[in-house]
Structure formats: structure tokens, C-alpha cells
Write a protein that holds these residues in place. Structure first.
Motif, PDB file in Angstrom:
ATOM      1  N   LEU B 461       0.837  -1.180   0.000  1.00  0.00           N
ATOM      2  CA  LEU B 461       0.000   0.000   0.000  1.00  0.00           C
ATOM      3  C   LEU B 461       0.878   1.239   0.000  1.00  0.00           C
ATOM      4  O   LEU B 461       1.852   1.330   0.722  1.00  0.00           O
ATOM      5  N   GLN B 462       0.527   2.202  -0.837  1.00  0.00           N
ATOM      6  CA  GLN B 462       1.265   3.457  -0.832  1.00  0.00           C
ATOM      7  C   GLN B 462       0.792   4.302   0.344  1.00  0.00           C
ATOM      8  O   GLN B 462      -0.398   4.537   0.491  1.00  0.00           O
ATOM      9  N   ALA B 463       1.702   4.737   1.149  1.00  0.00           N
ATOM     10  CA  ALA B 463       1.350   5.601   2.274  1.00  0.00           C
ATOM     11  C   ALA B 463       2.589   6.402   2.621  1.00  0.00           C
ATOM     12  O   ALA B 463       3.709   5.900   2.518  1.00  0.00           O
ATOM     13  N   SER B 464       2.401   7.657   2.976  1.00  0.00           N
ATOM     14  CA  SER B 464       3.563   8.485   3.283  1.00  0.00           C
ATOM     15  C   SER B 464       3.445   9.051   4.681  1.00  0.00           C
ATOM     16  O   SER B 464       2.462   9.714   4.992  1.00  0.00           O
ATOM     17  N   ALA B 465       4.436   8.764   5.486  1.00  0.00           N
ATOM     18  CA  ALA B 465       4.451   9.366   6.821  1.00  0.00           C
ATOM     19  C   ALA B 465       5.832   9.206   7.427  1.00  0.00           C
ATOM     20  O   ALA B 465       6.587   8.295   7.060  1.00  0.00           O
ATOM     21  N   LEU B 466       6.159  10.130   8.319  1.00  0.00           N
ATOM     22  CA  LEU B 466       7.376  10.004   9.122  1.00  0.00           C
ATOM     23  C   LEU B 466       6.934   9.764  10.549  1.00  0.00           C
ATOM     24  O   LEU B 466       6.118  10.516  11.081  1.00  0.00           O
ATOM     25  N   LEU B 467       7.442   8.700  11.125  1.00  0.00           N
ATOM     26  CA  LEU B 467       7.134   8.435  12.521  1.00  0.00           C
ATOM     27  C   LEU B 467       8.411   8.624  13.307  1.00  0.00           C
ATOM     28  O   LEU B 467       9.331   7.819  13.215  1.00  0.00           O
ATOM     29  N   MET B 468       8.512   9.757  14.031  1.00  0.00           N
ATOM     30  CA  MET B 468       9.721  10.037  14.782  1.00  0.00           C
ATOM     31  C   MET B 468       9.556   9.408  16.160  1.00  0.00           C
ATOM     32  O   MET B 468       8.777   9.901  16.964  1.00  0.00           O
ATOM     33  N   VAL B 469      10.259   8.308  16.390  1.00  0.00           N
ATOM     34  CA  VAL B 469      10.010   7.557  17.621  1.00  0.00           C
ATOM     35  C   VAL B 469      11.085   7.765  18.679  1.00  0.00           C
ATOM     36  O   VAL B 469      10.959   7.266  19.798  1.00  0.00           O
ATOM     37  N   GLY B 470      12.152   8.473  18.314  1.00  0.00           N
ATOM     38  CA  GLY B 470      13.203   8.679  19.296  1.00  0.00           C
ATOM     39  C   GLY B 470      13.874   7.364  19.655  1.00  0.00           C
ATOM     40  O   GLY B 470      14.026   6.475  18.815  1.00  0.00           O
ATOM     41  N   ASN B 471      14.174   7.216  20.928  1.00  0.00           N
ATOM     42  CA  ASN B 471      14.895   6.023  21.355  1.00  0.00           C
ATOM     43  C   ASN B 471      13.922   4.989  21.928  1.00  0.00           C
ATOM     44  O   ASN B 471      13.879   4.771  23.134  1.00  0.00           O
ATOM     45  N   ARG B 472      13.126   4.406  21.057  1.00  0.00           N
ATOM     46  CA  ARG B 472      12.150   3.404  21.510  1.00  0.00           C
ATOM     47  C   ARG B 472      12.207   2.199  20.561  1.00  0.00           C
ATOM     48  O   ARG B 472      11.317   1.991  19.742  1.00  0.00           O
ATOM     49  N   PRO B 473      13.278   1.403  20.677  1.00  0.00           N
ATOM     50  CA  PRO B 473      13.466   0.299  19.726  1.00  0.00           C
ATOM     51  C   PRO B 473      12.302  -0.705  19.705  1.00  0.00           C
ATOM     52  O   PRO B 473      11.950  -1.223  18.650  1.00  0.00           O
ATOM     53  N   GLU B 474      11.690  -0.940  20.868  1.00  0.00           N
ATOM     54  CA  GLU B 474      10.599  -1.924  20.875  1.00  0.00           C
ATOM     55  C   GLU B 474       9.375  -1.413  20.123  1.00  0.00           C
ATOM     56  O   GLU B 474       8.749  -2.144  19.357  1.00  0.00           O
ATOM     57  N   LEU B 475       9.100  -0.134  20.373  1.00  0.00           N
ATOM     58  CA  LEU B 475       7.975   0.474  19.664  1.00  0.00           C
ATOM     59  C   LEU B 475       8.234   0.447  18.156  1.00  0.00           C
ATOM     60  O   LEU B 475       7.349   0.122  17.356  1.00  0.00           O
ATOM     61  N   ALA B 476       9.462   0.770  17.767  1.00  0.00           N
ATOM     62  CA  ALA B 476       9.808   0.791  16.348  1.00  0.00           C
ATOM     63  C   ALA B 476       9.590  -0.586  15.719  1.00  0.00           C
ATOM     64  O   ALA B 476       8.998  -0.708  14.634  1.00  0.00           O
ATOM     65  N   ALA B 477      10.046  -1.606  16.414  1.00  0.00           N
ATOM     66  CA  ALA B 477       9.909  -2.960  15.873  1.00  0.00           C
ATOM     67  C   ALA B 477       8.439  -3.350  15.759  1.00  0.00           C
ATOM     68  O   ALA B 477       8.002  -3.920  14.753  1.00  0.00           O
ATOM     69  N   ASP B 478       7.687  -3.016  16.796  1.00  0.00           N
ATOM     70  CA  ASP B 478       6.269  -3.358  16.813  1.00  0.00           C
ATOM     71  C   ASP B 478       5.522  -2.642  15.674  1.00  0.00           C
ATOM     72  O   ASP B 478       4.709  -3.240  14.958  1.00  0.00           O
ATOM     73  N   LEU B 479       5.858  -1.363  15.505  1.00  0.00           N
ATOM     74  CA  LEU B 479       5.239  -0.585  14.426  1.00  0.00           C
ATOM     75  C   LEU B 479       5.546  -1.190  13.060  1.00  0.00           C
ATOM     76  O   LEU B 479       4.664  -1.338  12.206  1.00  0.00           O
ATOM     77  N   GLU B 480       6.798  -1.532  12.883  1.00  0.00           N
ATOM     78  CA  GLU B 480       7.215  -2.083  11.595  1.00  0.00           C
ATOM     79  C   GLU B 480       6.416  -3.349  11.276  1.00  0.00           C
ATOM     80  O   GLU B 480       5.896  -3.522  10.169  1.00  0.00           O
ATOM     81  N   GLU B 481       6.273  -4.206  12.282  1.00  0.00           N
ATOM     82  CA  GLU B 481       5.574  -5.470  12.065  1.00  0.00           C
ATOM     83  C   GLU B 481       4.100  -5.231  11.728  1.00  0.00           C
ATOM     84  O   GLU B 481       3.545  -5.832  10.803  1.00  0.00           O
ATOM     85  N   ARG B 482       3.470  -4.344  12.478  1.00  0.00           N
ATOM     86  CA  ARG B 482       2.038  -4.084  12.232  1.00  0.00           C
ATOM     87  C   ARG B 482       1.811  -3.460  10.858  1.00  0.00           C
ATOM     88  O   ARG B 482       0.852  -3.800  10.164  1.00  0.00           O
ATOM     89  N   LEU B 483       2.694  -2.556  10.488  1.00  0.00           N
ATOM     90  CA  LEU B 483       2.515  -1.898   9.198  1.00  0.00           C
ATOM     91  C   LEU B 483       2.736  -2.879   8.052  1.00  0.00           C
ATOM     92  O   LEU B 483       2.002  -2.885   7.070  1.00  0.00           O
ATOM     93  N   LEU B 484       3.736  -3.741   8.213  1.00  0.00           N
ATOM     94  CA  LEU B 484       3.987  -4.743   7.175  1.00  0.00           C
ATOM     95  C   LEU B 484       2.791  -5.667   7.022  1.00  0.00           C
ATOM     96  O   LEU B 484       2.401  -6.022   5.911  1.00  0.00           O
ATOM     97  N   ALA B 485       2.217  -6.022   8.163  1.00  0.00           N
ATOM     98  CA  ALA B 485       1.051  -6.903   8.103  1.00  0.00           C
ATOM     99  C   ALA B 485      -0.106  -6.236   7.374  1.00  0.00           C
ATOM    100  O   ALA B 485      -0.949  -6.897   6.781  1.00  0.00           O
TER     101      ALA B 485
END
Ligand SMILES: Nc1nc2c(ncn2[C@@H]2O[C@H](COP(=O)(O)OP(=O)(O)OP(=O)(O)O)[C@@H](O)[C@H]2O)c(=O)[nH]1
Ligand SMILES: [Mg+2]
Lengths: 309, 572
Positions: B461-485
Motif C-alpha cells: 500500500l502506498q502511504a507516506s508518513a514520518l514516525l519520529m520515535v526517538g529512542n524506543r526500539p521496541e515500539l519501532a519494531a512493533d510498528l514495523e511489524e504491524r505496518l507490514l502486516a
């Protein structure tokens, strides 16, 4: 099937009744999801009782999402109608009763017209009218494949053309549990969730699940017309015996139909275990006592082609 | 009812023949307990027309005392005045008038019988080539197939086709009944020649076991009891074999999969997902993933009419409720988070064509897979199988009864396994959208992914956004997985250069920007070519919060329509 909660084993072997139940529930849910306006044919017999329980299970804790339709020929046993009314009221299901009033007013009965024409008018025509009037696009029936050899040929999703007819030589392939329920305007599907159940399975399940059934299935002294090997229930005024033919007999019904055309059997089986024991010892099929199936070779198939269940 | 010859039956008989006498319950309860513990074998017949399939099934039912007397009477004829009455065994299963008139089987007959050891469901299928689709119907649910040969004729094209279809359908065991042995003088040589041919044939079909038995369906040799006419044969009778052959593991070893048939929502406090378990076992409290959304939750209850269960296994029909409010509907799959099925729009499949109108490459068909129906096309044919030689040959269409390997392209991703891992999540049918006829039966071989990961590039899916998460590696990983799904193109980056960010935004991806600072979470998207910080409320509601969950962020992106919500069932 009741499974004890908190069963510890990882993959307990499922019984064949659990497998049958799971298959039937899957069928009910597919129909409810894919059709606009399904209905369940409710004939009040043992198979309908099982079908109703399976429908409850399929949608629990929700209600059954379709009505029940009883095609009343006007010649059903009084005990059947009483059971129908009290049981459906107790379950709170929506029951539609349909009769071919016109034919009944004209005095249609099996003694006058013969069983074939009588069935044609009071069952098949009545059924097709009811399905058409309500615009039902799918109708569940409780027929089992082990009942009769043309039924052994029928699909679980059985396609009917816009005249309600079955074309046994041209059925849709039906692979795995992928049912094709797509139909055009006016066409419909008859659905048989009990296809793979046997008569013994039905009784076994009724016993295990404590499913209520019409008392006519249990043996007791009843007023019968005894003619040769046949026991004909005395319920309708046109069923009249010769002197001495009417007797009190301890008997029961093995399958429920219209009172003038459904013979009883001599029996002492007044409990479910006794009925099952008797069943295991039977040498004849359950429909052997139905007058209508024996009219001619392949008569069930002919009726089915015309739209009968 | 069919008479059993074993002890429990004798006791039941005894009881019922003494009316009103001894209490029945004890022996009958034992009988029912025995019934409950019997296992079930489903088998189908296969072979060429007139090889004797229906006769064999009739004989099997009759000799094992599984036919009612009135049914036998109906097929018993006396020809000529002095002849003995003979039973036409085939007519016990050939239940249609046209079948009896033509002396052939047209459609499958399902028959049910049991012995003291097992329950059986038989699908007696037609041999005539025109009705191959009905043979496939009967074989699709079988655990074993009996393939018949006429001892005078040996292996014919249709025997080969049926054996091949049986192997495609994943039937792991074949038993060959070499029939009409009475017509070849019960010759051992003839039998052994056929046995060699059969073994050679199945050896070319992969991992299939075959057992050969010489029989005469007409005379009854080696059907239920071993006959005297084949003293050279020391193996089991057909029934002995059927009663003792190990029942193959019907359900695959895959982890839990529940294709959702329907959402059951009787009131506000109950939202259950109803379906028949396609594989595996589920326990209350298990973490599951909903597909295709990829969202996770835990099983709150496994609910049935008979009460809640702590666990349930395939193929039970159940209702599950989850701890979180996930958007799940018919066609979705709830699966174990470990080794879930794949989402695929393109896959390779074996296809049996069932309709007189040949298959068209590129034509839109409806494809029904588990509980969803989508539009799909066959984009190419890898090869067709030559039934005579089993060789693979090039083809540009499949005629009725042809079998090939094809590439299928669905309009929407399906949640699949390969057929050899799981029959129910690996099978599909094709339906002609105009005539509504079932035209093809497919078995998924493998998913085709062009590009990295589970999803093809062009499906993202085409979608454009910047998610500035700072120093939150777990959140980043979780986000990546959900978005990929959700099939969104995602990149994770630690580059802190606004030009790179802008380029990423214009490239149509969601970029998760990580840094070493524990800065606040913020979300930017493109608006009229300019990057824009998403509304204050959002930034404060989810972003400012240090405990922001990936779930909340994804919800916000959907709400803001940065990611499109899933499209509904397109065929309805
Ligand atoms: N002599 C002899 N004849 C047999 C035997 N088995 C079957 N037949 C005859 O072969 C003919 C065909 O038998 P069916 O059982 O109808 O064959 P089928 O394989 O079911 O045929 P389709 O279902 O139409 O494919 C009938 O006339 C049978 O009586 C056998 O063992 N010996
Ligand atoms: Mg046959």
C-alpha cells in the motif's frame, strides 16, 4: 458435543459424533453468512430435532439467525403439532407454518387421491409455494444420505432451478468443504447439514445430548388399525377399519410422517437405550414403513426432482 | 440396522427379543461406548468404467451384513423361471434411475457402514470419463482410495487418471482391487503382472503406498472373507485391510488456524469469531494474530453451546473471543503467532478442470478459499499432465478433466498454506461468475513472492508518513511489524537528515525514524506537497505519551486516512 472443560490432553481423539457435529455447524454458518434469506425446514421428527440443536450450537450465544418453516399437510399427528408448538415456543425461535389450504378445502386426502397426488399437493406444492412466497434463497433440510439411495447421491449444497427442481445428472462438483452457494434470480439451494449422519448417529446424539423428541417415538398402547403386517394409526376420520381391525397395540413410530401413511411398528422400546437396542437389531430400513416411498421404483427420486425434500 | 456379528450385538439382540424383561441400559451403554471409541475411515472408489466398483461396494456391504433386507429385496431379480434369484450388487449404490437404466454410475453415492472395529464412509464414484468431476468430489474428502482394475484389461487411461487425481488430492494410501478374477481363472500370473504395473505406476506419483488384492466382486472372493479360489494369495481380504490399515493423521501438524466464518455478536459485551479450526490446537490465553491485519491479541474464551473450553483442536467448530477489540470479519484468519500462514495474491497451484467450457488464461473467475470469495485469474499454465505418460507438456488451456500446474493471481491476498501442509487452507475452487458453475478445483503448491519478504512489492500500500520515535526500539519494531502486516511499505532509519526524510515521504513509504534521544513521538505526513505535523490533539494524545503503543499509532494513521482501511468483500 459436550467436551469437558479444561481437558488437559493436547490432541484427544475426537469421536465420530464430534466430527459430524463440527461439520454440520460449519455448514450452518456458511449458509448464514452467504445467503440473504435462509430458512430451516422443520418437520418435527427426530432429524429436525437434531438439526435444530445443531443450529443453536452454530450461533451460540447468539440466536438462530433464520426462521423455521413447517409444511403442515393437515394430516400430521396431533402429538407432533403439540410438540412443535411447545418446543419452538420454549426455544424462542421464529416458526412459520404453511398449509396448502386450497387443496385441503378441496378435500385432498390420500384415500381419495392416492398417496402420490396427495403428497404432490400437500407437500411438494405447499413447500414450493412457501419458499417462493417468502423469497427464501436457501432451505435447510434434515435428510440423511443413508435414508434412501437417491438421497445417497445428493450434495450437501443441492442446487435447485427457478422451478425448485433437482437435476441429479448435473450436480455441481463439491470438493472438500468448499460449498458453492452462488445462484441466479429465482434459483435456490437446499442444504443438508445431516448428510453424513446415519440413523444410529441421530439416536446416539439425541441420547447423549438429551434432545427432546416427539413422544410418538416411544412405545405405548395406541389405537391402531391392524391390516396384515401393517399398523395404521387411527387419527383421521377417513381411516376406518373393518370390524375387529381396530385394536390397542403396544407400538411406536420409527419415522414420523402423515398419520394415514406412516405405519407404526410393534415395539416395547419406551426409552432411548431401548430404541437404540431395537434399531441395532432391525433388518429393514426406517422408510420401509412409509407407504409413499414404495409407490414405484425410484419414487423418491421423482419426488425430489419435482422439488420435494 | 446392519447386524454386527460381535458380542455386544448378541447381547443387544437378546435383550430386545425378550420384551419388557431385563433392564436394557447396561449392555447398550457399553455398545454406545464402543461406538464412540471407533475410529472413522473415509474411502472412495476409483477406476475405469465397468471395472466393478459399485458391485464391489454392494458386495462389501452385503457380505458384512450392512444392508437392510428391504433394500436387498429391491435389487433381487429372478431371470427365467428356473433360475435362482440373483442380487444386482451395483444397484445397491447406483441410486438414480438413469444409472440403473444405463448400468453405469453417474454421480457419487455415499454409503455408511461399520464393523466392530471401525466406522466407514464410502464414496462410490463413477468411472466414466465424462463424470471425472464427480470422482474428484468423492475423493476430496477421502483418507484412502480403492482403485479397481478389471483383471482382463489391466490399467486403462481412466485408472491412471483416477490414481493421479487421488495422489494430487493428497490421499496417502491406495488399495488396488484386481477385480473379476473369476473371468481369468483366478490366475496368479495375471494378478502378479497387474501388481507389478500398479507398483510401477504409483512409484511415479510420489509418496504413495499401494496394496494389491485379487478379488471377485461378483463371487465375493477376498472381499469380506478370503476365498478358496486364490490359495496362492496370503494377504488380507479387502475388509480386513480396511479395518486394520492405520488411519492417516487427518489434520496437519501446522499450528493453529481458524478461518473466520462469521462474527457472533448477540449483545454489546460479546463479540465472538466463529469458525471451524483448520489446523492445530488453541488454548485459552494463547497469543494469536489476526490476518491479514497482523494485529495480535490473546484468546479470552473458547465458547461453545456446551460451555467454555480450555482448549480446542481441529476440526472442531468453535467461537473465540479476544482480549482486545480487533477488527476481524469473515474471510480473515485467526492464527497462532508462531508460524502463521502466509498472505498471498499470487501462487502456483495444481488445477483439475471440471467443466465442459475450457479454462481461459486471463479470464476472471471467482475463487473460493476457506471462507472468502475473491476475483482471480489464471495468469499462466506452467504445464499440463499427459495422463498416458504422466509427462509434463506445455499448454495454453485446460479442457474438461485436464490437470495442470498453473499460476493464479487473486485480486486480494488470501491467507494460505500449501495443500500438502493443510488441505483446508491449501485448497480452493474456481466458479464461473456468469453461470455460477464450479469449474475448477485447485491445490496450492507454493506462494509466489517477487521481492523481499512475504509480500510482493507491487502489492504494498502506498502511504507516506514520518514516525519520529526517538529512542524506543521496541515500539519501532512493533510498528514495523504491524505496518507490514497491513501491507504498507515501511523503512526504519537512523538518518537524521531532513532532506532524506522529505525524499522518503515523496517516495511513498512510512519511515520510522529512530534516534538516541528520548524525544517526544511525533508524526508528519505530506499535505499539498509540504510536510505537515499531524494535528496537535494527535501529537498530544498518542505521541506525547511515552507509553504510546504501536497499536494506537497505527489506529491514528488509519483514522487520519494516511493508511487506507481494508476494502470490503468485492464480490458481494
Ligand atoms: N464376472 C464378473 N463380473 C463382474 C465383477 N464385478 C463386476 N462385474 C460386472 O461388471 C459390470 C460393471 O459393474 P459395475 O459395478 O457397475 O462397474 P463400475 O465400476 O461401478 O462402473 P461405473 O461406476 O459405471 O464406472 C456389471 O455387469 C457387473 O456385474 C466380477 O468380479 N466378476
Ligand atoms: Mg459404479
Amino acid at each position: 458435543m459436550a467436551m469437558t472443560a479444561d481437558t488437559p490432553s493436547i490432541s484427544a481423539k475426537l469421536s465420530h459424533l464430534q466430527l459430524l457435529e463440527a461439520e454440520s455447524i460449519h455448514i450452518f454458518r456458511e449458509v448464514a453468512a452467504e445467503f440473504q434469506n435462509p430458512v430451516m425446514l422443520y418437520s418435527i421428527g427426530k432429524d429436525s430435532s437434531v438439526m435444530l440443536r445443531l443450529a443453536q450450537k452454530a450461533f451460540h450465544p447468539g440466536p438462530i439467525p433464520f426462521p423455521l418453516l413447517h409444511v403442515d399437510t393437515g394430516y400430521k399427528f396431533r402429538e407432533m403439532l403439540e410438540f412443535r408448538d411447545s418446543y419452538t415456543r420454549e426455544l424462542g425461535v421464529n416458526l412459520i407454518v404453511h398449509r396448502n389450504e386450497e387443496a385441503l378445502r378441496d378435500g385432498t386426502n390420500p384415500a381419495r387421491l392416492g398417496t402420490q397426488r396427495c403428497c404432490g399437493l400437500l407437500k411438494t406444492t405447499a413447500l414450493l409455494d412457501a419458499l417462493r412466497n417468502h423469497g427464501f434463497d436457501a432451505a435447510f433440510g434434515g435428510a440423511r444420505r443413508d435414508e434412501e439411495k437417491s438421497r445417497a447421491k445428493e450434495r450437501i449444497f443441492s442446487f435447485r432451478d427457478s422451478a425448485g427442481q433437482w437435476d441429479p445428472k448435473n450436480q455441481r462438483p463439491e470438493l472438500w468443504n468448499l460449498y458453492n452457494g452462488r445462484i441466479g434470480p429465482g434459483e435456490s439451494i437446499r442444504v443438508f447439514p445431516l448428510s453424513n449422519w446415519t440413523e444410529l448417529d441421530i439416536w446416539h446424539y439425541i441420547h447423549l445430548e438429551h434432545i427432546p423428541i416427539v413422544p410418538l417415538y416411544f412405545a405405548k398402547e395406541r389405537r391402531m388399525l391392524v391390516r396384515g403386517d401393517s399398523l395404521i394409526p387411527v387419527e383421521q376420520p377417513f381411516v376406518k377399519g373393518l370390524p375387529g381391525e381396530e385394536q390397542w397395540i403396544r407400538c411406536r413410530l420409527r419415522s414420523l410422517g402423515c398419520s394415514p401413511c406412516t405405519g407404526a411398528i410393534r415395539s416395547d422400546a419406551d426409552t432411548l437405550p431401548k430404541i437404540i437396542a431395537e434399531l441395532v437389531s432391525f433388518r429393514s430400513s426406517e422408510r420401509a414403513n412409509r407407504v409413499i416411498d414404495h409407490d414405484q421404483d425410484g419414487s423418491m427420486e421423482i419426488k425430489k426432482r419435482e422439488g420435494y425434500f | 440396522m446392519p447386524h454386527l456379528t460381535e458380542a455386544p450385538n448378541a447381547r443387544i439382540d437378546e435383550v430386545s427379543s425378550r420384551p419388557g424383561d431385563a433392564p436394557v441400559p447396561i449392555p447398550i451403554e457399553e455398545f454406545l461406548a464402543q461406538e464412540q471409541s471407533k475410529d472413522l475411515l473415509r474411502f472412495s472408489t476409483a477406476g475405469s468404467v465397468d471395472d466393478g466398483k459399485s458391485t464391489l461396494i454392494g458386495r462389501l456391504l452385503y457380505d458384512s451384513q450392512n444392508v437392510y433386507e428391504d433394500h436387498v429385496r429391491a435389487v433381487t431379480r429372478t431371470q427365467g423361471t428356473h433360475a435362482l434369484p440373483t442380487i444386482d450388487f451395483a444397484q445397491l449404490t447406483d441410486g438414480l434411475r438413469a444409472e440403473r437404466e444405463q448400468g453405469i454410475t453417474i454421480d457419487v453415492a455415499y454409503r455408511y457402514f461399520s464393523t466392530s472395529r471401525r466406522k466407514f464412509i464410502i464414496a462410490d464414484t463413477p468411472g466414466h470419463e465424462q463424470y471425472t468431476r464427480n470422482m474428484a468430489t468423492g475423493a476430496s474428502t477421502a483418507d484412502l482410495a480403492i482403485i479397481l482394475l478389471d483383471a482382463r484389461k489391466g490399467i486403462l487411461t481412466q485408472s491412471r487418471r483416477h490414481a493421479y487425481i487421488a495422489s494430487l488430492l493428497g490421499i496417502p494410501k491406495l488399495v488396488a482391487a484386481v477385480n473379476k478374477m473369476d473371468l481369468v481363472g483366478y490366475s496368479q500370473d495375471v494378478f502378479e503382472q497387474h501388481q507389478r504395473d500398479l507398483k510401477a505406476l504409483v512409484a511415479r506419483m510420489g509418496n504413495i503406498e499401494i496394496e494389491c488384492i485379487p478379488v471377485s466382486a461378483l463371487e465375493g472372493d477376498n472381499v469380506v472373507t478370503r476365498g478358496e479360489n486364490t490359495p496362492w494369495y496370503s494377504g488380507p481380504s479387502l475388509l480386513e485391510y480396511l479395518e486394520t490399515v492405520p488411519v492417516a493423521e487427518r489434520h496437519s501438524r501446522l499450528s493453529f488456524r481458524l478461518p473466520v466464518q462469521r462474527v457472533i455478536r448477540p449483545h454489546q459485551h460479546f463479540r465472538g469469531f466463529a469458525g471451524q479450526i483448520a489446523a492445530g490446537t488453541i488454548y485459552r490465553g494463547d497469543t494469536v494474530v489476526a490476518l491479514p491485519s497482523g494485529r495480535k491479541s490473546r484468546v479470552q474464551s473458547i465458547s461453545t453451546f456446551d460451555g467454555d473450553l480450555a482448549q480446542a483442536q481441529a476440526p472442531l467448530s468453535i467461537v473465540v473471543t479476544l482480549e482486545d477489540e480487533l477488527d476481524i470479519s469473515r474471510g480473515d484468519v485467526i492464527a497462532s503467532e508462531e508460524a502463521p500462514p502466509q498472505a498471498a495474491k499470487n501462487f502456483e497451484a495444481s488445477l483439475v478442470w471440471l467443466h465442459p467450457q475450457a479454462m481461459h488464461i486471463g479470464k476472471t473467475y471467482l475463487l473460493k478459499h476457506t471462507t472468502q470469495t475473491v476475483k482471480a485469474r489464471v495468469s499462466s499454465i506452467r504445464h499440463r499432465i499427459d495422463i498416458e505418460t504422466l509427462a509434463e507438456q506445455p499448454a495454453d488451456t485446460l479442457q474438461m478433466n485436464a490437470i495442470g500446474v498453473v499460476v493464479v493471481e487473486a485480486n486480494r491476498a488470501l491467507i494460505v498454506d500449501s495443500y500438502n501442509q493443510n488441505r483446508s487452507t491449501g485448497s480452493f475452487i474456481l466458479i464461473d461468475p456468469t453461470s455460477n458453475a464450479t469449474v475448477g478445483a485447485g491445490m496450492i503448491r507454493q506462494v509466489i513472492a517477487d521481492g523481499d519478504g512475504a509480500y510482493a512489492e507491487k502489492d504494498l500500500l502506498q502511504a507516506s508518513a514520518l514516525l519520529m520515535v526517538g529512542n524506543r526500539p521496541e515500539l519501532a519494531a512493533d510498528l514495523e511489524e504491524r505496518l507490514l502486516a497491513l501491507r504498507v511499505a515501511v523503512v526504519r532509519t537512523r538518518v537524521q537528515n531532513p532532506d532524506t526524510w522529505r525524499a522518503l515521504l515523496h517516495a511513498g513509504v512510512v519511515a520510522i525514524v529512530e534516534s538516541n534521544e528520548s524525544s517526544e513521538l511525533s508524526i508528519a505526513s505530506l499535505h499539498g506537497g509540504q510536510s505537515e505535523l499531524i494535528s496537535e490533539a494527535l501529537a498530544q494524545g498518542i505521541a506525547a505519551d511515552h507509553t504510546a503503543s504501536a497499536h494506537a499509532v497505527v489506529e491514528a494513521l488509519i483514522k487520519k486516512q494516511i493508511i487506507a482501511a481494508r476494502i470490503g468483500d468485492e464480490t458481494k
